[in-house]
Motif scaffolding. Structure first.
Motif, PDB file in Angstrom:
ATOM      1  N   VAL A  41     -65.861  15.670  63.485  1.00 29.42           N
ATOM      2  CA  VAL A  41     -64.632  16.468  63.424  1.00 29.42           C
ATOM      3  C   VAL A  41     -65.039  17.934  63.347  1.00 29.42           C
ATOM      4  N   CYS A  42     -64.670  18.704  64.382  1.00 29.23           N
ATOM      5  CA  CYS A  42     -65.083  20.102  64.500  1.00 29.23           C
ATOM      6  C   CYS A  42     -63.874  20.996  64.268  1.00 29.23           C
ATOM      7  N   HIS A  43     -64.137  22.242  63.846  1.00 32.42           N
ATOM      8  CA  HIS A  43     -63.057  23.220  63.661  1.00 32.42           C
ATOM      9  C   HIS A  43     -62.193  23.382  64.904  1.00 32.42           C
ATOM     10  N   THR A  44     -62.842  23.299  66.050  1.00 30.92           N
ATOM     11  CA  THR A  44     -62.115  23.524  67.296  1.00 30.92           C
ATOM     12  C   THR A  44     -61.028  22.467  67.500  1.00 30.92           C
ATOM     13  N   ASP A  45     -61.250  21.250  67.006  1.00 32.14           N
ATOM     14  CA  ASP A  45     -60.202  20.228  67.100  1.00 32.14           C
ATOM     15  C   ASP A  45     -58.964  20.673  66.317  1.00 32.14           C
ATOM     16  N   GLY A  62     -61.263  15.550  69.770  1.00 33.08           N
ATOM     17  CA  GLY A  62     -62.624  15.020  69.616  1.00 33.08           C
ATOM     18  C   GLY A  62     -63.529  15.462  70.756  1.00 33.08           C
ATOM     19  N   HIS A  63     -64.700  16.024  70.393  1.00 29.75           N
ATOM     20  CA  HIS A  63     -65.600  16.488  71.465  1.00 29.75           C
ATOM     21  C   HIS A  63     -67.053  16.557  71.022  1.00 29.75           C
ATOM     22  N   GLU A  64     -67.380  15.980  69.858  1.00 27.88           N
ATOM     23  CA  GLU A  64     -68.750  16.099  69.328  1.00 27.88           C
ATOM     24  C   GLU A  64     -69.297  14.680  69.203  1.00 27.88           C
ATOM     25  N   ALA A  65     -69.661  14.077  70.341  1.00 24.67           N
ATOM     26  CA  ALA A  65     -69.739  12.616  70.363  1.00 24.67           C
ATOM     27  C   ALA A  65     -70.996  12.062  71.024  1.00 24.67           C
ATOM     28  N   ALA A 128     -59.850  17.606  74.565  1.00 26.24           N
ATOM     29  CA  ALA A 128     -60.446  18.768  73.897  1.00 26.24           C
ATOM     30  C   ALA A 128     -61.799  19.082  74.523  1.00 26.24           C
ATOM     31  N   LEU A 129     -61.969  20.336  74.937  1.00 29.18           N
ATOM     32  CA  LEU A 129     -63.192  20.806  75.582  1.00 29.18           C
ATOM     33  C   LEU A 129     -63.621  19.894  76.735  1.00 29.18           C
ATOM     34  N   GLY A 130     -62.616  19.301  77.389  1.00 24.45           N
ATOM     35  CA  GLY A 130     -62.908  18.441  78.538  1.00 24.45           C
ATOM     36  C   GLY A 130     -63.590  17.148  78.154  1.00 24.45           C
ATOM     37  N   GLY A 161     -73.650  17.532  70.056  1.00 25.55           N
ATOM     38  CA  GLY A 161     -72.671  17.803  71.104  1.00 25.55           C
ATOM     39  C   GLY A 161     -71.881  19.080  70.892  1.00 25.55           C
ATOM     40  N   CYS A 162     -71.840  19.596  69.637  1.00 23.29           N
ATOM     41  CA  CYS A 162     -71.119  20.861  69.448  1.00 23.29           C
ATOM     42  C   CYS A 162     -71.716  21.692  68.315  1.00 23.29           C
ATOM     43  N   GLY A 163     -71.220  21.495  67.067  1.00 22.27           N
ATOM     44  CA  GLY A 163     -71.503  22.459  65.998  1.00 22.27           C
ATOM     45  C   GLY A 163     -72.976  22.652  65.672  1.00 22.27           C
TER      46      GLY A 163
END
Ligand code: APR
Ligand code: ZN
Ligand code: ZN
Length: 361
Positions: A41-45, A62-65, A128-130, A161-163
């Protein structure tokens, strides 16, 4: 045949998220369907849910997977069904002006799936973020799948994947921290702590963590900060100067995304040093600095998009380092939760209780 799976949808600005049945099409040319195993779970979500990114509701969050490729469309050769992959939001095009000049980590035309996932009534979802990975399965461009060693737990691998990639990359790629450097990191959440891990990996001699929350400073120390400063009680610029022989740090990484912390970063930096902005500001924020100081202090003021990462280069490399015990990605996972727990995870994030809540499926 399209499939129906559960996914977390943000229906409208500031409305609570809902777990809905979503329709995932079969992969078309250049696409892949991935069975999601874990998604942080990222801030961007939260920013998407609040309408802070754009108004293309409903979003599939969801995008950090990380997960397993289930099927691929025609023309896909880099990944195959059964591959363990981390999803990325920088599937480089190879053709834009950045890619053509050999700087694909700035790619201006990244790939996403062409087909859309929908609700059962046909309403198109914006992932989210494609990516859209708070779902049992998701449809992405094949280039968004980076194959890595399946021996690493999905809950840990997905963080790249993200943070965590953004933070490590802010230090290593954007800030170009190197052996013997003095580094200060302002804001020791998930991203800032990852910057600390990156600075340590690069051989920084002094790493100063700055935050307003003592709990965060304690974690920052466990991640590799050699010193910490609570900027609620202590002037961080003075403190960083004192800890660096009176000069300021070679590289200061701003991982909050606010004008006041950016200003601190600017003045906590040594002459000719580097400021890296990896915290994401909001549209109403502005910054005023004496232009003479911008000139007179020299050096460089940089922004770090996604840690200036190149997923195909950086994800497998960081997974290797994790497996060798040289970085501990597992330390970023505060809790694992289910798809139904996203609202509580947002609340805990807001309270500063977690580095990362990770949905496992
Ligand atoms: N000074 C110092 N630290 C601060 C301040 C401040 N004025 N305000 C907040 N912080 C600290 C918080 O206490 C917290 O530890 O910044 C940290 C932010 O961490 P998180 O909320 O966990 O956010 P994180 O996921 O690390 O993201 C940081 O990067 O990607 C962007 O959108 C993201 O802008 C956000 C930033
Ligand atoms: Zn490109
Ligand atoms: Zn993110």
């Amino acid at each position: 045949m399209s499939q129906q799976v559960r996914g977390v949808v943000a229906p409208g600005r500031n409305e609570p998220v809902r777990v809905e049945t979503i329709v995932v099409p079969d992969p078309g040319p250049g696409e892949a369907v991935v069975q999601v195993q874990a998604c942080g779970v990222c801030h961007t979500d939260l920013h998407y849910k609040q309408g802070g990114i754009n108004d293309d509701f409903p979003f599939l969050l969801g995008h950090e997977a990380a997960g397993i490729v289930e099927s691929v469309g025609s023309g896909v050769t880099d990944v195959a069904p059964g591959d363990f992959v981390i999803l990325n939001w920088r599937a480089v095009c190879g053709n834009c002006r950045a890619c053509r000049r050999g700087r694909p980590w700035y790619c201006f035309d990244t790939h996403n799936a062409r087909q859309r996932m929908t609700l059962t009534d046909g309403t198109e979802l914006t992932p989210a973020l494609g990516i859209g990975a708070f779902a049992e399965k998701t449809l992405v461009a094949a280039g968004q799948c980076t194959k890595v060693d399946p021996a690493v737990a999905p809950s840990v691998a997905g963080l790249l994947g993200c943070g965590v990639m953004a933070g490590i990359g802010a230090a290593v790629n954007t800030g170009a921290v190197t052996r013997g450097d003095t580094v200060a990191v302002i804001g020791c959440g998930g991203v800032g702590d990852a910057a600390i891990v990156g600075a340590r990996l690069a051989g920084a001699a002094t790493i100063i963590g700055v935050d307003i929350d003592d709990r965060k400073l304690e974690t920052a120390r466990s991640m590799g900060a050699t010193h910490t400063v609570n900027s609620r009680s202590t002037d961080p610029v003075e403190a960083v100067r004192e800890l660096t022989g009176g000069f300021g740090a070679d590289v200061v990484i701003e991982a909050v995304g606010r004008p006041e912390t950016y200003r601190q970063a600017f003045y906590a930096r040594d002459l000719a040093g580097t400021v890296v902005l990896v915290g994401v500001p909001t549209p109403e924020m502005t910054l005023e600095l004496p232009l003479l100081d911008v000139f007179g202090r020299g050096g460089s003021l940089k922004s770090s998009w996604y840690g200036d990462c190149l997923p195909s280069r950086d994800f497998p490399m960081l997974i290797d380092l994790h497996q060798q015990g040289r970085i501990d990605l597992g330390a970023f996972v505060t809790e694992t939760i289910g798809l139904d727990d996203i609202e509580q995870a947002f609340a805990r994030m807001h309270e500063g209780d977690v580095l990362r809540s990770v949905v496992t499926l």
